[in-house]
Motif scaffolding. Structure first.
Motif, PDB file in Angstrom:
ATOM      1  N   THR A  62       0.806  -1.217   0.000  1.00 40.00           N
ATOM      2  CA  THR A  62       0.000   0.000   0.000  1.00 40.00           C
ATOM      3  C   THR A  62       0.836   1.263   0.000  1.00 40.00           C
ATOM      4  N   ASP A  63       0.335   2.229  -0.752  1.00 37.46           N
ATOM      5  CA  ASP A  63       0.926   3.558  -0.772  1.00 37.46           C
ATOM      6  C   ASP A  63       0.553   4.241   0.552  1.00 37.46           C
ATOM      7  N   ILE A  64       1.257   5.302   0.897  1.00 37.19           N
ATOM      8  CA  ILE A  64       0.908   6.038   2.117  1.00 37.19           C
ATOM      9  C   ILE A  64      -0.047   7.192   1.795  1.00 37.19           C
ATOM     10  N   ASN A  65       0.382   8.037   0.879  1.00 35.85           N
ATOM     11  CA  ASN A  65      -0.411   9.223   0.546  1.00 35.85           C
ATOM     12  C   ASN A  65      -1.512   8.893  -0.439  1.00 35.85           C
ATOM     13  N   MET A  66      -2.714   8.808   0.041  1.00 38.59           N
ATOM     14  CA  MET A  66      -3.819   8.487  -0.862  1.00 38.59           C
ATOM     15  C   MET A  66      -5.077   9.215  -0.410  1.00 38.59           C
ATOM     16  N   PRO A  67      -5.967   9.495  -1.351  1.00 38.32           N
ATOM     17  CA  PRO A  67      -7.246  10.093  -0.948  1.00 38.32           C
ATOM     18  C   PRO A  67      -8.134   9.045  -0.276  1.00 38.32           C
ATOM     19  N   ASN A  68      -9.206   9.511   0.303  1.00 39.72           N
ATOM     20  CA  ASN A  68     -10.223   8.669   0.969  1.00 39.72           C
ATOM     21  C   ASN A  68      -9.720   7.938   2.209  1.00 39.72           C
ATOM     22  N   LEU A  69      -8.699   7.111   2.024  1.00 34.34           N
ATOM     23  CA  LEU A  69      -8.122   6.457   3.202  1.00 34.34           C
ATOM     24  C   LEU A  69      -6.647   6.278   2.888  1.00 34.34           C
ATOM     25  N   ASP A  70      -5.787   6.797   3.741  1.00 32.80           N
ATOM     26  CA  ASP A  70      -4.358   6.698   3.419  1.00 32.80           C
ATOM     27  C   ASP A  70      -3.783   5.371   3.914  1.00 32.80           C
ATOM     28  N   GLY A  71      -2.487   5.198   3.669  1.00 33.32           N
ATOM     29  CA  GLY A  71      -1.847   3.932   3.995  1.00 33.32           C
ATOM     30  C   GLY A  71      -1.936   3.592   5.479  1.00 33.32           C
ATOM     31  N   PHE A  72      -1.823   4.620   6.325  1.00 32.31           N
ATOM     32  CA  PHE A  72      -1.939   4.360   7.760  1.00 32.31           C
ATOM     33  C   PHE A  72      -3.339   3.884   8.097  1.00 32.31           C
ATOM     34  N   GLY A  73      -4.312   4.453   7.398  1.00 30.69           N
ATOM     35  CA  GLY A  73      -5.689   4.033   7.595  1.00 30.69           C
ATOM     36  C   GLY A  73      -5.879   2.576   7.191  1.00 30.69           C
ATOM     37  N   VAL A  74      -5.224   2.196   6.089  1.00 29.14           N
ATOM     38  CA  VAL A  74      -5.303   0.808   5.629  1.00 29.14           C
ATOM     39  C   VAL A  74      -4.734  -0.116   6.698  1.00 29.14           C
ATOM     40  N   LEU A  75      -3.568   0.264   7.206  1.00 28.07           N
ATOM     41  CA  LEU A  75      -2.936  -0.550   8.244  1.00 28.07           C
ATOM     42  C   LEU A  75      -3.847  -0.667   9.462  1.00 28.07           C
ATOM     43  N   GLU A  76      -4.386   0.480   9.838  1.00 24.20           N
ATOM     44  CA  GLU A  76      -5.244   0.522  11.022  1.00 24.20           C
ATOM     45  C   GLU A  76      -6.455  -0.393  10.850  1.00 24.20           C
ATOM     46  N   GLU A  77      -7.079  -0.280   9.670  1.00 25.30           N
ATOM     47  CA  GLU A  77      -8.298  -1.063   9.473  1.00 25.30           C
ATOM     48  C   GLU A  77      -8.011  -2.552   9.301  1.00 25.30           C
ATOM     49  N   LEU A  78      -6.935  -2.862   8.584  1.00 29.79           N
ATOM     50  CA  LEU A  78      -6.647  -4.274   8.364  1.00 29.79           C
ATOM     51  C   LEU A  78      -6.114  -4.936   9.627  1.00 29.79           C
ATOM     52  N   ARG A  79      -5.270  -4.219  10.337  1.00 32.37           N
ATOM     53  CA  ARG A  79      -4.702  -4.804  11.554  1.00 32.37           C
ATOM     54  C   ARG A  79      -5.657  -4.663  12.735  1.00 32.37           C
ATOM     55  N   GLY A  80      -6.495  -3.656  12.646  1.00 40.41           N
ATOM     56  CA  GLY A  80      -7.285  -3.261  13.792  1.00 40.41           C
ATOM     57  C   GLY A  80      -8.124  -4.360  14.409  1.00 40.41           C
ATOM     58  N   ASP A  81      -8.779  -5.158  13.563  1.00 37.81           N
ATOM     59  CA  ASP A  81      -9.690  -6.137  14.139  1.00 37.81           C
ATOM     60  C   ASP A  81      -8.971  -7.405  14.588  1.00 37.81           C
ATOM     61  N   GLY A  82      -7.670  -7.430  14.414  1.00 38.96           N
ATOM     62  CA  GLY A  82      -6.903  -8.555  14.916  1.00 38.96           C
ATOM     63  C   GLY A  82      -6.965  -9.800  14.058  1.00 38.96           C
TER      64      GLY A  82
END
Lengths: 124, 728
Positions: free
Chosen positions: A52-72
């Protein structure tokens, strides 16, 4: 079975470069144009690795990490961040958010494949 | 990396540049919220990212500077004042030039380049300024570990590796097994598990890792290759790599490593401890490699409203991303082939219809019904295909903002472009070919239309002039308007120039509209006036030619002191049009329906002679000049005994009416436009040709130019005769 890669990047150029390199190397390639789409597509594709890229519209790379990792649930899937930022604190932030590793843009095919190998064990 | 990916890059650049311009324009308007600023940042960032992949160093370097400044804006370190916004605009224009140069070859103005780099640098903090361009490749990502000294190892060396992952490593999706697999690619690897630290079951803590591995790798590869394998887990594990050999290089390497990490001499020889930092329980805060440049990256708050429940957040984002519809990128050639085929289909339909009409069959009604269906379908297909070619004028309009900006800067005037109807869709080719005429009109508007700020202030106007660029669909055509709020046309001056240049006789009596239209005459250029900006050796006739070539018209309206309006009226498509099939002196010709106001069969009572060859048609009490198409095209010299034929009442763009005399009307149908360019060049009075149902070629007439041609020859005459007639 081919290793499935989900590449999330808002730049068509980067997506095409990734596609060309990954398909050539025998990976199965999927893409999403921003973090939102990437997260939405994730469970359907069920990839072996996410780039995943970091700088992106709608949801950035950190958001991707957060959402994918978030639920465990997806704590195991390797997630590589693709970034032009070579800055250490960017890497540290990505890592803290659960990134497995990083690929620095501009990347060459060899380093990309090497990075994937280290996190998936797959040469292709 | 193939050329096609590079093409994609340049296509994408176009879009990114547009997005950047749109973002900057929004910022200038006062919209400085995080998402707008971010969008611009991302655009520059993506251009840089792509350019890096293709080794476009100059572009990368400039984008980097631009990006760095914008990053500071993003993190609120820099305030967006008027001066900075203007600089960003100029930088954006320059970035666009750099992209163009990278694509088409050529060099940017290096002086300008340097000036901008310098101007941007003034906004960049000293400690951020260093430009680090990473070479392509793996080595770049872990500089401190990759020591050049060690890269030259060629002999086989056996490394003993001790690897103990910390529990944090498992939270990042890194898997020891894969690392070992990668290591085994480097040479001969043996792995043994060290479970000595494994406590009793009761003492185990959840999530803690008690396992270590001892690995032995025999390889010719340098140590840096091994370290590269562990790059991602650096700081997340305890790692030591030692060799059994005691080569001098190792000692040197150790010294070098120690130097690199700023430690004194190592306690154990030949041992390099790779954990580059103390494994911190919170690896978040501490940068892994302290000496590497730091750029602050603030957390990007997407939307304050989204900080509700996670579900609401997700939904909101979803709704946002559901915006753009899926698209398919198709080569233009393919679409054009399809358009051509549809054109042929329409011709084919006409031919079929004609054949059936000629059939000696008693009842063709059923066939005709089907044929009607065929026609409807063909029309649907045609409209569908045309819609593919249609694009919004937005990108074109955005480019024009730059023109106005540059023109204002060059003339020292202040002008602002306001665009309306950006979503209006126009054929792609039309958009492409409109760029030049629009540029010219806009430069003119700034240069000649808008007054200096002082003059404006003196007349009570806002200091900054406003140029309004509008696009709209208007009954089967597209109307593009450039309206400025400047001084209006100086008719006296225009008239004088036209006289000086011998374009009109000194005693010519012209109405305002006619004077305004003098601007479009070839050879009329007001370049002598002030600047080198709009008068670049080309006059407004170039604008008119370009527009005419697209089958359109350009028109001027002007009010002294209030400004001028240039209107460009264009057909919606360039491929098919509705036409009226007429016969003129034995030839079949087509007149565009859009030009015709009314048709009527003439009789002698309606024709009033005016002098020797001037004739007027009386229509419900008003008089309209008659223009005989046959004679104006040179098809018939003797106009005296022309049959009382049919008149097509046409209206020119400036509102003048004229009756075109033709011999007969046959039909009204859709015709496929076939360009005459490259066949016989520009024929006055004829805009293109078409193929009719019987397979014959028919010329498509250009009523406007027929009327202008016949009236410009006679206009002064007619005027004089009219005044004589009134006087006598």
């Amino acid at each position: 079975m081919k290793t499935k890669v989900l590449a999330i990047d808002d730049s068509r150029t980067i997506r095409n470069l990734l596609a060309a390199c990954l398909e050539e190397a025998g990976f199965e390639y999927f893409s999403a144009v921003d973090g939102r789409e990437g997260v939405d597509k994730y469970s359907d594709i069920d990839p072996d690795v996410v780039i995943t890229d970091i700088n992106m519209p709608n949801l950035d790379g950190f958001g991707v990490l957060e959402e994918l990792r978030g639920d465990g649930i997806n704590s195991k899937v390797p997630i590589l961040v693709l970034t032009t930022e070579s800055a250490a604190d960017m890497k540290a932030r990505a890592r803290a958010a659960g990134a497995t590793g990083w690929i620095t843009k501009p990347f060459d095919d060899e380093s990309l494949i090497f990075a994937l190998k280290r996190v998936t064990g797959a040469a292709a | 990396m193939t050329g096609s990916i590079m093409d994609t890059f340049f296509e994408e650049c176009e879009e990114l540049l547009e997005a950047m311009d749109a973002g900057l324009a929004a910022i200038e308007e006062g919209d400085q919220d995080a998402e707008t600023v971010n969008a611009v940042f991302r655009a520059v960032h993506s251009i840089k990212g792509g350019a890096g992949a293709f080794g476009l160093d100059e572009l990368v370097a400039f984008a980097h500077n631009f990006e760095t400044v914008f990053d500071d804006v993003r993190s609120n370190k820099l305030e967006l004042d008027e001066k900075l916004i203007q600089l960003l605009f100029r930088a954006s224009d320059h970035l666009s030039d750099l992209v163009t140069c990278a694509r088409d070859g050529g060099q940017v103005d290096s002086a300008h380049h340097d000036v901008l780099i310098k101007a941007l640098a003034e906004y960049i903090d000293e400690d951020e300024e260093e430009l680090v361009f990473e070479p392509m490749g793996v080595g770049a990502a872990f500089e401190p570990a990759a020591l050049p000294l060690l890269d030259a190892v060629e002999e086989e060396v056996t490394y003993d590796i001790r690897f103990h992952p910390l529990k944090e490593m498992y939270a990042t999706g890194n898997e020891p097994y894969f690392l070992f697999q990668a290591l085994s690619d480097l040479g001969e690897l043996s792995v043994s598990l060290d479970e000595n630290e494994l406590p009793g079951f009761d003492a185990m803590e959840d999530g803690e890792n008690y396992l270590s591995w001892e690995l032995s790798l025999t390889t010719t590869k340098p140590r840096s290759s091994i370290e590269a394998v562990f790059e991602f887990v650096e700081g997340l594990c305890e790692l030591s790599i030692t060799t059994d050999g005691d080569a001098e290089a190792e000692v040197d390497a150790l010294a070098a490593l120690n130097a690199a990490f700023g430690v004194g001499s190592a306690e154990e020889e030949n041992v390099v401890d790779v954990p580059l930092e103390q494994p911190a329980p919170e690896p978040v805060e501490a940068p892994a490699l302290a000496e590497v440049e730091t750029v602050e990256v603030p957390e990007v708050k997407s939307d304050p409203a989204s900080e509700n429940t996670p579900v609401a957040k997700k939904d909101a984002a979803k709704a946002k991303s559901a915006g753009p519809k899926p698209t398919l990128r198709v080569e233009l050639d393919r679409v054009d082939k399809l358009i051509n085929a549809v054109g042929e289909l329409i011709i084919n339909h006409s031919m079929l219809a004609q054949q059936i009409a000629n059939l000696d069959a008693s009842d063709t009604r059923d066939v005709e019904t089907e044929l009607e269906g065929f026609k409807t379908l063909a029309r649907d297909i045609q409209e569908g295909v045309m819609a593919i070619r249609a694009q919004p004028v937005k990108p074109l309009f955005q480019r024009m903002a730059r023109i106005v900006r540059e023109a204002s800067a060059a003339t020292g005037k202040s002008a602002k472009l306001v665009t309306v109807g950006e979503a209006t869709e126009v054929d792609k080719t039309v958009i492409e070919r409109l760029a030049d005429p629009l540029t010219h009109i806009l430069r003119n508007a700034v240069d000649h239309g808008i007054e200096t700020p002082e003059d404006r202030a003196a007349t009570g106007k806002e200091k900054a002039g406003e140029i309004r660029l509008t696009a709209a669909h208007r009954s089967g055509s597209v109307c593009i308007e450039v309206k400025d709020d400047g001084a209006g046309l100086n008719r006296k001056k225009i008239r004088q120039i036209a006289i000086d240049k011998g374009l009109i006789p000194e005693n010519a009596e012209l109405n305002d509209n006619e004077i305004d239209n003098l601007l479009f005459l070839p050879g009329f250029s007001t370049a002598s006036e002030i600047s080198n900006l709009s008068g670049r050796g080309v006059g407004m006739d170039v604008v008119k030619n370009a527009v005419t070539k697209l089958g359109g018209r350009v028109n001027i309206a002007s009010t002294p002191g209030r400004g001028s309006t240039f209107s460009i009226i264009l057909p919606l498509t360039l491929a098919v049009m509705d036409g009226m099939v007429v016969s003129v002196a034995g030839h079949t010709m087509v007149v565009p329906i859009t030009a015709i106001v009314e048709t009527m069969r003439g009789n002698d009572d309606m024709i009033n002679n005016l002098g020797a060859d001037g004739t007027l048609l009386s229509i419900r009490g008003s008089f309209v000049p008659i223009c005989d198409v046959a004679s104006s095209l040179g098809l018939r010299r003797d106009t005296t005994n022309e049959p009382a034929g049919v008149y097509l009442l046409v209206e020119t763009e400036n509102g003048d009416r004229c009756a075109l005399a033709v011999d007969d009307i046959h039909d009204q149908r859709q015709v496929v436009i076939k360009s005459l360019d490259g066949v016989c060049g520009n024929v006055p009075g004829v805009s293109a040709a078409t193929i009719l149902g019987d397979g014959k070629i028919a010329m498509i007439l250009d009523p406007e130019s027929i009327v202008t041609a016949s009236s410009s020859a006679a206009v002064f005459d007619t005027d004089r005769r009219m005044s004589n007639a009134i006087a006598s």
